[in-house]
Design a protein around this motif. Structure first.
Motif, PDB file in Angstrom:
ATOM      1  N   ARG A 120       0.035  -6.884   8.585  1.00 25.44           N
ATOM      2  CA  ARG A 120      -1.173  -6.442   9.258  1.00 25.44           C
ATOM      3  C   ARG A 120      -1.955  -7.752   9.716  1.00 25.44           C
ATOM      4  NH1 ARG A 120      -1.814  -0.836   9.091  1.00 25.44           N
ATOM      5  NH2 ARG A 120      -0.620   0.090   7.349  1.00 25.44           N
ATOM      6  N   ASN A 124      -6.026  -4.226  10.468  1.00 26.77           N
ATOM      7  CA  ASN A 124      -5.403  -3.027   9.716  1.00 26.77           C
ATOM      8  C   ASN A 124      -4.640  -2.200  10.754  1.00 26.77           C
ATOM      9  OD1 ASN A 124      -5.579  -3.594   6.966  1.00 26.77           O
ATOM     10  ND2 ASN A 124      -7.272  -2.112   6.648  1.00 26.77           N
ATOM     11  N   TRP A 127      -0.400  -5.615  14.004  1.00 25.74           N
ATOM     12  CA  TRP A 127       0.883  -6.110  13.393  1.00 25.74           C
ATOM     13  C   TRP A 127       1.108  -7.444  14.040  1.00 25.74           C
ATOM     14  CZ3 TRP A 127       3.292  -4.016   9.151  1.00 25.74           C
ATOM     15  CH2 TRP A 127       2.835  -2.783   8.491  1.00 25.74           C
ATOM     16  N   LYS A 168      -0.408  -7.721   0.357  1.00 25.14           N
ATOM     17  CA  LYS A 168       0.540  -7.100  -0.851  1.00 25.14           C
ATOM     18  C   LYS A 168       1.928  -7.041  -0.346  1.00 25.14           C
ATOM     19  CE  LYS A 168      -2.230  -3.781  -3.408  1.00 25.14           C
ATOM     20  NZ  LYS A 168      -2.614  -2.498  -3.567  1.00 25.14           N
ATOM     21  N   SER A 170       4.145  -4.973  -0.643  1.00 23.17           N
ATOM     22  CA  SER A 170       4.634  -3.616   0.061  1.00 23.17           C
ATOM     23  C   SER A 170       3.935  -3.347   1.148  1.00 23.17           C
ATOM     24  CB  SER A 170       3.904  -2.293  -1.280  1.00 23.17           C
ATOM     25  OG  SER A 170       2.534  -2.465  -1.058  1.00 23.17           O
ATOM     26  N   ASP A 171       2.893  -4.276   1.922  1.00 30.31           N
ATOM     27  CA  ASP A 171       2.402  -4.066   3.180  1.00 30.31           C
ATOM     28  C   ASP A 171       3.029  -4.766   4.075  1.00 30.31           C
ATOM     29  OD1 ASP A 171       0.587  -2.144   2.312  1.00 30.31           O
ATOM     30  OD2 ASP A 171      -1.073  -3.612   1.610  1.00 30.31           O
ATOM     31  N   HIS A 211       8.353   2.853   4.795  1.00 30.59           N
ATOM     32  CA  HIS A 211       7.011   2.494   5.033  1.00 30.59           C
ATOM     33  C   HIS A 211       6.152   3.517   5.463  1.00 30.59           C
ATOM     34  CE1 HIS A 211       4.067  -0.812   4.982  1.00 30.59           C
ATOM     35  NE2 HIS A 211       3.573  -0.161   6.486  1.00 30.59           N
ATOM     36  N   ASN A 215       3.027   5.161   3.820  1.00 25.97           N
ATOM     37  CA  ASN A 215       1.724   4.981   4.776  1.00 25.97           C
ATOM     38  C   ASN A 215       1.786   5.665   6.110  1.00 25.97           C
ATOM     39  OD1 ASN A 215       0.693   2.049   3.350  1.00 25.97           O
ATOM     40  ND2 ASN A 215       3.109   1.960   3.691  1.00 25.97           N
ATOM     41  N   ASP A 218       0.670   4.699   9.595  1.00 20.44           N
ATOM     42  CA  ASP A 218       1.477   3.973  10.560  1.00 20.44           C
ATOM     43  C   ASP A 218       2.537   4.393  11.138  1.00 20.44           C
ATOM     44  OD1 ASP A 218       0.016   1.830   9.217  1.00 20.44           O
ATOM     45  OD2 ASP A 218       1.683   1.230   7.705  1.00 20.44           O
TER      46      ASP A 218
END
Length: 223
Positions: A120, A124, A127, A168, A170-171, A211, A215, A218
């Motif tokens: 991101r 946010n 991308w 992160k 995970s992001d 993902h 989230n 997204d």
């Protein structure tokens, strides 16, 4: 006529720039020959200038330097030389910074530019393509919750400038493309897309689905 002219430009512009860059690099390396004593230069010995001899000389110097510094004695000499440079105020800052970057990027054990990621940036809802450069320093990691990674976000069309951010893990989404393909994609501003890999489509879809499940915001992410 306009279409033919643009088509011709698309052929000659990349070729011309490539030849110009190579010519400039060869010229810079050939200038190393000027450091040789007069009388021993190729022009004095052969009576003419031969382009490319400087390239051979530079490659030979680099190889010999690597060979000599691969042993214990050579490493001690390099360490002594670095200690001398580190005592010079201005040279210390420049040499130290360049040394750290080159060791990270060129070292076989380094993690720089080993993986293309989707992160991101700059907010946010957006991308962009980035490159993982490693893990945050302990001072940073101690202030963060969870596992984080250090990434480099290049600018377009000049990837030599960019932004260093910590995100992160995970992001981030690992991309199924090589670093070279990702760089071409960034430099071309998204025009030159990496070749399609149908056999890896299912493998790419699994992390994207996971993902999105973690989230929900997204859900509009393409792919």
């Amino acid at each position: 006529m306009k279409r033919y002219f643009v088509t011709g430009l698309l052929i000659w512009v990349p070729l011309g720039i490539t030849l110009w860059v190579i010519s400039t690099l060869v010229g810079l390396m050939d200038s190393v020959l000027l450091l040789l004593p007069e009388g021993s230069r190729p022009r004095d010995v052969l009576g003419m200038h031969i382009p490319g001899l400087g390239v051979i000389l530079v490659i030979a110097i680099v190889l010999i330097t690597g060979l000599l510094t691969a042993n214990i004695l050579g490493q001690r000499l390099v360490k002594f030389w670095e200690e001398v440079l580190n005592r010079i105020p201005v040279v210390k800052s420049i040499y130290g910074s360049v040394k750290q970057v080159s060791d990270t990027v060129l070292s076989d054990s380094g993690n720089a530019f080993r993986q293309a990621l989707l992160v991101r940036f700059p907010h946010n809802e957006a991308w962009t393509v980035a490159f993982m450069t490693g893990t945050p320093a302990p001072e940073l990691a101690s202030q963060l919750d969870g596992e984080h990674v250090s990434v480099y976000v290049p600018t377009t069309p000049n990837p030599t400038s960019g932004y260093f951010i910590v995100v992160k893990k995970s992001d981030t989404i690992e991309l199924d493309m090589s670093v070279d393909e990702a760089l071409k994609y960034v430099i071309s501003m998204g025009v030159v897309a990496p070749p399609s890999k149908p056999e890896a489509a299912l493998l790419r879809a699994e992390p994207l689905v996971a993902h999105r499940q973690n989230n929900p915001a997204d859900s509009n992410l393409p792919g």
